[in-house]
Design a protein around this motif. Structure first.
Motif, PDB file in Angstrom:
ATOM      1  N   MET A   1      27.074  -9.458   5.974  1.00 27.18           N
ATOM      2  CA  MET A   1      26.920 -10.925   6.074  1.00 27.18           C
ATOM      3  C   MET A   1      25.908 -11.303   7.166  1.00 27.18           C
ATOM      4  SD  MET A   1      28.119 -13.537   4.485  1.00 27.18           S
ATOM      5  CE  MET A   1      28.245 -15.278   4.629  1.00 27.18           C
ATOM      6  N   ALA A   2      26.186 -10.690   8.375  1.00 21.19           N
ATOM      7  CA  ALA A   2      25.293 -10.991   9.507  1.00 21.19           C
ATOM      8  C   ALA A   2      23.876 -10.544   9.181  1.00 21.19           C
ATOM      9  CB  ALA A   2      25.790 -10.278  10.760  1.00 21.19           C
ATOM     10  N   ARG A   3      23.787  -9.443   8.441  1.00 24.15           N
ATOM     11  CA  ARG A   3      22.468  -8.905   8.081  1.00 24.15           C
ATOM     12  C   ARG A   3      21.725  -9.876   7.146  1.00 24.15           C
ATOM     13  NH1 ARG A   3      20.827  -3.865   4.966  1.00 24.15           N
ATOM     14  NH2 ARG A   3      18.652  -3.912   5.590  1.00 24.15           N
ATOM     15  N   THR A   4      22.506 -10.407   6.167  1.00 27.37           N
ATOM     16  CA  THR A   4      21.905 -11.370   5.225  1.00 27.37           C
ATOM     17  C   THR A   4      21.331 -12.560   5.994  1.00 27.37           C
ATOM     18  OG1 THR A   4      23.733 -10.773   3.808  1.00 27.37           O
ATOM     19  CG2 THR A   4      22.345 -12.600   3.068  1.00 27.37           C
ATOM     20  N   PHE A   5      22.124 -13.036   6.976  1.00 20.61           N
ATOM     21  CA  PHE A   5      21.663 -14.193   7.754  1.00 20.61           C
ATOM     22  C   PHE A   5      20.401 -13.860   8.543  1.00 20.61           C
ATOM     23  CE2 PHE A   5      25.979 -16.223   7.415  1.00 20.61           C
ATOM     24  CZ  PHE A   5      25.517 -17.369   6.787  1.00 20.61           C
ATOM     25  N   ARG A   6      20.400 -12.604   9.056  1.00 16.69           N
ATOM     26  CA  ARG A   6      19.237 -12.204   9.834  1.00 16.69           C
ATOM     27  C   ARG A   6      17.974 -12.183   8.958  1.00 16.69           C
ATOM     28  NH1 ARG A   6      21.079  -7.679  12.705  1.00 16.69           N
ATOM     29  NH2 ARG A   6      19.901  -6.255  11.396  1.00 16.69           N
ATOM     30  N   VAL A   7      18.138 -11.603   7.752  1.00 16.71           N
ATOM     31  CA  VAL A   7      16.994 -11.527   6.824  1.00 16.71           C
ATOM     32  C   VAL A   7      16.533 -12.937   6.448  1.00 16.71           C
ATOM     33  CG1 VAL A   7      16.263 -10.809   4.520  1.00 16.71           C
ATOM     34  CG2 VAL A   7      17.625  -9.268   5.922  1.00 16.71           C
ATOM     35  N   LEU A   8      17.540 -13.794   6.158  1.00 20.04           N
ATOM     36  CA  LEU A   8      17.196 -15.184   5.798  1.00 20.04           C
ATOM     37  C   LEU A   8      16.471 -15.869   6.954  1.00 20.04           C
ATOM     38  CD1 LEU A   8      20.247 -16.699   3.878  1.00 20.04           C
ATOM     39  CD2 LEU A   8      17.895 -16.519   3.092  1.00 20.04           C
ATOM     40  N   GLY A   9      16.993 -15.629   8.151  1.00 19.25           N
ATOM     41  CA  GLY A   9      16.401 -16.239   9.358  1.00 19.25           C
ATOM     42  C   GLY A   9      14.961 -15.796   9.540  1.00 19.25           C
ATOM     43  N   ILE A  10      14.731 -14.495   9.355  1.00 10.87           N
ATOM     44  CA  ILE A  10      13.358 -13.984   9.528  1.00 10.87           C
ATOM     45  C   ILE A  10      12.438 -14.585   8.467  1.00 10.87           C
ATOM     46  CG2 ILE A  10      11.916 -11.898   9.423  1.00 10.87           C
ATOM     47  CD1 ILE A  10      14.294 -10.347  10.587  1.00 10.87           C
ATOM     48  N   GLY A  11      12.962 -14.647   7.216  1.00 10.16           N
ATOM     49  CA  GLY A  11      12.163 -15.213   6.115  1.00 10.16           C
ATOM     50  C   GLY A  11      11.783 -16.655   6.412  1.00 10.16           C
ATOM     51  N   LEU A  12      12.771 -17.430   6.882  1.00  8.91           N
ATOM     52  CA  LEU A  12      12.539 -18.848   7.178  1.00  8.91           C
ATOM     53  C   LEU A  12      11.531 -18.988   8.328  1.00  8.91           C
ATOM     54  CD1 LEU A  12      13.885 -21.415   5.995  1.00  8.91           C
ATOM     55  CD2 LEU A  12      15.190 -21.557   8.122  1.00  8.91           C
ATOM     56  N   GLY A  13      11.731 -18.142   9.336  1.00  7.86           N
ATOM     57  CA  GLY A  13      10.819 -18.162  10.488  1.00  7.86           C
ATOM     58  C   GLY A  13       9.394 -17.876  10.057  1.00  7.86           C
ATOM     59  N   LEU A  14       9.235 -16.891   9.176  1.00 11.54           N
ATOM     60  CA  LEU A  14       7.904 -16.536   8.682  1.00 11.54           C
ATOM     61  C   LEU A  14       7.269 -17.710   7.940  1.00 11.54           C
ATOM     62  CD1 LEU A  14       8.110 -12.883   7.331  1.00 11.54           C
ATOM     63  CD2 LEU A  14       6.527 -13.813   9.040  1.00 11.54           C
ATOM     64  N   MET A  15       8.099 -18.368   7.104  1.00 14.96           N
ATOM     65  CA  MET A  15       7.577 -19.491   6.314  1.00 14.96           C
ATOM     66  C   MET A  15       7.102 -20.624   7.226  1.00 14.96           C
ATOM     67  SD  MET A  15       9.856 -19.807   2.925  1.00 14.96           S
ATOM     68  CE  MET A  15      10.030 -21.561   2.979  1.00 14.96           C
ATOM     69  N   VAL A  16       7.961 -20.951   8.217  1.00 11.78           N
ATOM     70  CA  VAL A  16       7.595 -22.022   9.158  1.00 11.78           C
ATOM     71  C   VAL A  16       6.315 -21.625   9.895  1.00 11.78           C
ATOM     72  CG1 VAL A  16       8.304 -23.250  11.261  1.00 11.78           C
ATOM     73  CG2 VAL A  16       9.956 -22.874   9.423  1.00 11.78           C
ATOM     74  N   GLY A  17       6.263 -20.358  10.298  1.00  8.88           N
ATOM     75  CA  GLY A  17       5.076 -19.868  11.007  1.00  8.88           C
ATOM     76  C   GLY A  17       3.823 -20.028  10.163  1.00  8.88           C
ATOM     77  N   LEU A  18       3.941 -19.674   8.875  1.00 11.34           N
ATOM     78  CA  LEU A  18       2.785 -19.774   7.971  1.00 11.34           C
ATOM     79  C   LEU A  18       2.336 -21.220   7.799  1.00 11.34           C
ATOM     80  CD1 LEU A  18       3.472 -17.209   5.106  1.00 11.34           C
ATOM     81  CD2 LEU A  18       1.566 -17.244   6.729  1.00 11.34           C
TER      82      LEU A  18
END
Ligand code: HEC
Length: 218
Positions: A1-18
């Protein structure tokens, strides 16, 4: 679960960064276009001020639609105001505003080339539609506006929003900086003789030039 959130968080962070990076690039490139400096040939124009010239100037101002953006009294007005697109306002061109300091050369640069006196491009001033205005019509226009009663109204600052800048870069807003579309070395011809001829009709602003093609080529 925590891993899923981490992956989602990184994905979201990347999108915002882009998105932030992309907006930065849009502002950088459009900022460069706004700062581009244009060097124009000097012209030597004389402005007559007799009543026939003033009447001619009034006619030219009316058929060329200057009041759509500069106001019926030429005292300036906002013509687009949108948070994303931008706020565009024609300045006060009477002697109560910019008209007090504009020289004949400044007028020529602005109207036929879309360029300000410091060589930078004017925003949303459709000079491409006026580039082929004859010397006689241009000077009549200048005489007419100079003779209008001075209007005491401050200019509203122009702001180009993110959407306006993006559309400019994709070639979908050619009127934003028409100085980029104009052949600044093209000679200025005289107006054809006034009359119901195809030649005179072609000189009139019946159709705005198709600037879309040239914008994407620019
Ligand atoms: C679509 C709107 C629009 C129309 C139509 C238009 N203008 Fe403008 N004009 C502008 C805007 C906006 C500016 C200010 C741009 C800037 O400051 O970057 C401007 C600037 C100018 C300036 C330069 C003022 C300065 O401070 O250097 C002159 C002169 C001028 N216009 C004359 C005219 C004349 C004459 C006509 C008609 C033949 C005309 N304009 C039609 C929008 C318009």
């Amino acid at each position: 679960m925590a891993r899923t959130f981490r992956v989602l968080g990184i994905g979201l962070g990347l999108m915002v960064g882009l998105v932030v990076l992309w907006i930065g690039v849009v502002y950088l490139i459009s900022g460069r276009h706004l700062q581009q400096e244009y060097t124009l040939h000097a012209v030597n124009l004389t402005v007559a001020e007799d009543s026939a010239t003033l009447a001619r100037g009034r006619h030219v101002a009316t058929i060329r639609g200057c009041m759509d953006c500069h106001g019926m009294d030429f005292g300036g007005q906002i013509f687009i105001d949108d948070p994303m697109f931008g706020r565009f306002a024609g300045p006060n061109l009477t002697r109560g505003g910019r008209g007090a300091v504009l020289t004949v050369a400044d007028w020529e640069r602005a109207v036929r080339h879309g360029v300000r006196s410091d060589g930078r491009p004017l925003r949303f001033m459709p000079a491409i539609e006026y580039n082929q205005l004859s010397d006689e019509d241009l000077t009549a226009l200048i005489a007419y506006v100079r003779h209008l009663p001075p209007v005491d109204r401050s200019d509203v600052p122009i702001r180009i929003g993110p959407l306006g800048r993006m559309l400019h870069l994709t070639g979908n807003l050619p009127l934003l900086l028409t100085a980029r579309l104009i052949d600044h070395d093209a000679p200025h011809r005289s107006a054809p003789p006034y009359g119901p001829t195809a030649e005179y009709g072609a000189y009139l602003p019946v159709h705005a030039p198709d600037v879309t093609d040239r914008a994407s080529a620019a």
